[in-house]
Design a protein around this motif. Sequence first.
Motif, PDB file in Angstrom:
ATOM      1  N   MET A   1      36.359  40.423  36.780  1.00  0.00           N
ATOM      2  CA  MET A   1      37.516  41.432  37.375  1.00  0.00           C
ATOM      3  C   MET A   1      38.812  40.546  37.661  1.00  0.00           C
ATOM      4  O   MET A   1      39.677  41.196  37.374  1.00  0.00           O
ATOM      5  N   GLN A   2      38.941  39.302  37.874  1.00  0.00           N
ATOM      6  CA  GLN A   2      39.879  38.678  37.864  1.00  0.00           C
ATOM      7  C   GLN A   2      40.728  38.504  36.467  1.00  0.00           C
ATOM      8  O   GLN A   2      41.917  38.505  36.526  1.00  0.00           O
ATOM      9  N   SER A   3      39.800  38.222  35.635  1.00  0.00           N
ATOM     10  CA  SER A   3      40.646  38.121  34.242  1.00  0.00           C
ATOM     11  C   SER A   3      41.283  39.335  33.991  1.00  0.00           C
ATOM     12  O   SER A   3      42.319  39.446  33.324  1.00  0.00           O
ATOM     13  N   ARG A   4      40.662  40.345  34.091  1.00  0.00           N
ATOM     14  CA  ARG A   4      41.351  41.856  33.965  1.00  0.00           C
ATOM     15  C   ARG A   4      42.563  41.877  34.763  1.00  0.00           C
ATOM     16  O   ARG A   4      43.398  42.271  33.938  1.00  0.00           O
ATOM     17  N   GLN A   5      42.443  41.456  36.035  1.00  0.00           N
ATOM     18  CA  GLN A   5      43.622  41.635  36.660  1.00  0.00           C
ATOM     19  C   GLN A   5      44.727  40.762  36.310  1.00  0.00           C
ATOM     20  O   GLN A   5      46.072  41.149  35.970  1.00  0.00           O
ATOM     21  N   LEU A   6      44.519  39.569  35.730  1.00  0.00           N
ATOM     22  CA  LEU A   6      45.421  38.648  35.122  1.00  0.00           C
ATOM     23  C   LEU A   6      45.978  39.424  33.854  1.00  0.00           C
ATOM     24  O   LEU A   6      47.322  39.236  33.623  1.00  0.00           O
ATOM     25  N   GLU A   8      46.004  42.567  33.195  1.00  0.00           N
ATOM     26  CA  GLU A   8      46.842  43.648  33.324  1.00  0.00           C
ATOM     27  C   GLU A   8      48.177  43.427  33.906  1.00  0.00           C
ATOM     28  O   GLU A   8      49.096  44.118  33.992  1.00  0.00           O
ATOM     29  N   SER A   9      48.227  42.179  34.575  1.00  0.00           N
ATOM     30  CA  SER A   9      49.470  41.777  35.143  1.00  0.00           C
ATOM     31  C   SER A   9      50.491  40.998  34.094  1.00  0.00           C
ATOM     32  O   SER A   9      51.468  40.251  34.600  1.00  0.00           O
ATOM     33  N   TRP A  11      49.697  38.578  32.373  1.00  0.00           N
ATOM     34  CA  TRP A  11      49.600  36.948  32.166  1.00  0.00           C
ATOM     35  C   TRP A  11      49.525  36.626  30.821  1.00  0.00           C
ATOM     36  O   TRP A  11      48.840  37.361  29.990  1.00  0.00           O
ATOM     37  N   GLU A  52      47.333  36.905  45.532  1.00  0.00           N
ATOM     38  CA  GLU A  52      48.237  38.008  45.178  1.00  0.00           C
ATOM     39  C   GLU A  52      49.302  37.528  44.628  1.00  0.00           C
ATOM     40  O   GLU A  52      49.963  37.908  43.552  1.00  0.00           O
ATOM     41  N   LEU A  55      48.990  36.451  40.822  1.00  0.00           N
ATOM     42  CA  LEU A  55      48.943  37.701  40.097  1.00  0.00           C
ATOM     43  C   LEU A  55      50.236  38.071  39.705  1.00  0.00           C
ATOM     44  O   LEU A  55      50.591  38.611  38.434  1.00  0.00           O
ATOM     45  N   THR A  56      50.963  38.436  40.733  1.00  0.00           N
ATOM     46  CA  THR A  56      52.441  38.894  40.457  1.00  0.00           C
ATOM     47  C   THR A  56      53.287  37.835  40.027  1.00  0.00           C
ATOM     48  O   THR A  56      54.388  38.190  39.291  1.00  0.00           O
TER      49      THR A  56
END
Length: 59
Positions: A1-6, A8-9, A11, A52, A55-56
């Motif tokens: 989940m966290q790797s996907r968030q990174l 998608e942002s 990273w 957060e 991630l941003t």
Amino acid sequence: MQSRQLQESAWRPRWFDKQGENETFKYTGGYWEARGHRKWDDCPNIFGQFTEEQLTDSA
């Protein structure tokens, strides 16, 4: 989940650059120097929890 968030942002890996359309990466240097000096201050804890802000900031 966290790797996907990174991902998608927007990273990006620290020591690799994406090469072309085929999703391969090329080593750009720096890892062995950081390892030799044990200097990991600028590296996020990719195995821990992300805030957060982390991630941003990578966008």
